[in-house]
Design a protein around this motif. Structure first.
Motif, PDB file in Angstrom:
ATOM      1  N   ILE A 174       0.813  -1.212   0.016  1.00 36.23           N
ATOM      2  CA  ILE A 174       0.150   0.063  -0.170  1.00 36.23           C
ATOM      3  C   ILE A 174       0.862   1.323  -0.063  1.00 36.23           C
ATOM      4  O   ILE A 174       1.798   1.364   0.759  1.00 36.23           O
ATOM      5  N   VAL A 175       0.952   2.179  -0.869  1.00 33.37           N
ATOM      6  CA  VAL A 175       1.321   3.316  -0.870  1.00 33.37           C
ATOM      7  C   VAL A 175       0.432   4.366  -0.963  1.00 33.37           C
ATOM      8  O   VAL A 175      -0.590   4.578  -1.428  1.00 33.37           O
ATOM      9  N   CYS A 176       0.590   5.428   0.094  1.00 33.64           N
ATOM     10  CA  CYS A 176      -0.424   6.202   0.495  1.00 33.64           C
ATOM     11  C   CYS A 176       0.647   7.630   1.202  1.00 33.64           C
ATOM     12  O   CYS A 176       1.267   7.286   2.221  1.00 33.64           O
ATOM     13  N   GLY A 177       0.363   8.620   0.542  1.00 32.01           N
ATOM     14  CA  GLY A 177       1.321   9.951   0.757  1.00 32.01           C
ATOM     15  C   GLY A 177       2.693   9.648   0.729  1.00 32.01           C
ATOM     16  O   GLY A 177       3.077   9.309  -0.071  1.00 32.01           O
ATOM     17  N   ILE A 206       6.328  -0.720   7.757  1.00 31.56           N
ATOM     18  CA  ILE A 206       6.076   0.470   6.907  1.00 31.56           C
ATOM     19  C   ILE A 206       7.309   1.279   6.741  1.00 31.56           C
ATOM     20  O   ILE A 206       8.216   1.480   7.743  1.00 31.56           O
ATOM     21  N   ILE A 207       7.509   2.007   5.821  1.00 31.15           N
ATOM     22  CA  ILE A 207       8.556   2.660   5.450  1.00 31.15           C
ATOM     23  C   ILE A 207       8.078   4.236   5.108  1.00 31.15           C
ATOM     24  O   ILE A 207       7.259   4.379   4.330  1.00 31.15           O
ATOM     25  N   GLU A 208       8.357   5.131   6.008  1.00 32.81           N
ATOM     26  CA  GLU A 208       8.114   6.651   5.845  1.00 32.81           C
ATOM     27  C   GLU A 208       8.897   7.297   5.096  1.00 32.81           C
ATOM     28  O   GLU A 208      10.166   7.765   5.897  1.00 32.81           O
ATOM     29  N   ASP A 209       8.897   7.593   3.940  1.00 38.98           N
ATOM     30  CA  ASP A 209       9.930   8.384   3.259  1.00 38.98           C
ATOM     31  C   ASP A 209       9.183   8.759   1.938  1.00 38.98           C
ATOM     32  O   ASP A 209       8.907   7.602   1.111  1.00 38.98           O
ATOM     33  N   HIS A 237      10.371   9.981  -0.821  1.00 35.35           N
ATOM     34  CA  HIS A 237      11.082   9.649  -1.811  1.00 35.35           C
ATOM     35  C   HIS A 237      10.950   8.167  -2.359  1.00 35.35           C
ATOM     36  O   HIS A 237      10.907   7.704  -3.526  1.00 35.35           O
ATOM     37  N   PHE A 238      10.960   7.434  -1.112  1.00 37.17           N
ATOM     38  CA  PHE A 238      10.680   5.910  -1.503  1.00 37.17           C
ATOM     39  C   PHE A 238       8.930   5.692  -1.942  1.00 37.17           C
ATOM     40  O   PHE A 238       8.910   4.849  -2.723  1.00 37.17           O
ATOM     41  N   ALA A 239       8.368   6.493  -1.124  1.00 39.86           N
ATOM     42  CA  ALA A 239       7.001   6.222  -1.798  1.00 39.86           C
ATOM     43  C   ALA A 239       6.801   6.674  -3.273  1.00 39.86           C
ATOM     44  O   ALA A 239       6.155   6.024  -4.052  1.00 39.86           O
ATOM     45  N   LYS A 240       7.427   7.731  -3.657  1.00 39.78           N
ATOM     46  CA  LYS A 240       7.389   8.118  -5.004  1.00 39.78           C
ATOM     47  C   LYS A 240       8.009   7.058  -5.806  1.00 39.78           C
ATOM     48  O   LYS A 240       7.355   6.912  -7.080  1.00 39.78           O
ATOM     49  N   THR A 241       8.851   6.499  -5.685  1.00 38.71           N
ATOM     50  CA  THR A 241       9.742   5.586  -6.443  1.00 38.71           C
ATOM     51  C   THR A 241       8.567   4.428  -6.615  1.00 38.71           C
ATOM     52  O   THR A 241       8.447   3.851  -7.550  1.00 38.71           O
ATOM     53  N   ARG A 242       8.137   3.796  -5.309  1.00 41.51           N
ATOM     54  CA  ARG A 242       7.187   2.894  -5.521  1.00 41.51           C
ATOM     55  C   ARG A 242       5.665   3.272  -6.289  1.00 41.51           C
ATOM     56  O   ARG A 242       5.482   2.252  -7.048  1.00 41.51           O
ATOM     57  N   ARG A 243       5.411   4.135  -6.287  1.00 43.13           N
ATOM     58  CA  ARG A 243       4.509   4.752  -6.926  1.00 43.13           C
ATOM     59  C   ARG A 243       4.740   4.596  -8.406  1.00 43.13           C
ATOM     60  O   ARG A 243       3.693   4.242  -9.093  1.00 43.13           O
ATOM     61  N   SER A 244       5.727   5.158  -8.942  1.00 43.06           N
ATOM     62  CA  SER A 244       6.416   5.112 -10.217  1.00 43.06           C
ATOM     63  C   SER A 244       6.399   3.528 -10.790  1.00 43.06           C
ATOM     64  O   SER A 244       6.033   3.454 -12.042  1.00 43.06           O
TER      65      SER A 244
END
Length: 66
Positions: free
Chosen positions: A24-27, A43-46, A48-55
């Motif tokens: 789950i990618v959120c915010g 859970i990884i709160e970062d 840049h990491f979330a943006k990478t996973r979203r891409s």
């Protein structure tokens, strides 16, 4: 079959792709949920990491036919 009524689009990966974790990618965080209850959720709160996973999700989504 319910995609139109529920305002969504579903795609199915070919069976040779094995993705046992739910992601789950959120915010600005990403949560990884294992298939078995007794395993840890992490859970990884970062941002840049979330943006990478979203891409990466978008790349996968665009590569799978309808």
């Amino acid at each position: 079959a319910k995609d139109g009524r529920e305002n969504r689009v579903s795609k199915i990966l070919p069976p040779y792709y094995k993705l046992p974790f739910t992601e789950i990618v959120c915010g600005d965080f990403v949560a990884f949920i294992p298939p078995r209850f007794e395993e840890f959720i992490f859970i990884i709160e970062d941002g840049h990491f979330a943006k990478t996973r979203r891409s990466l999700f978008e790349i996968l989504w665009d590569s799978v036919g309808k």
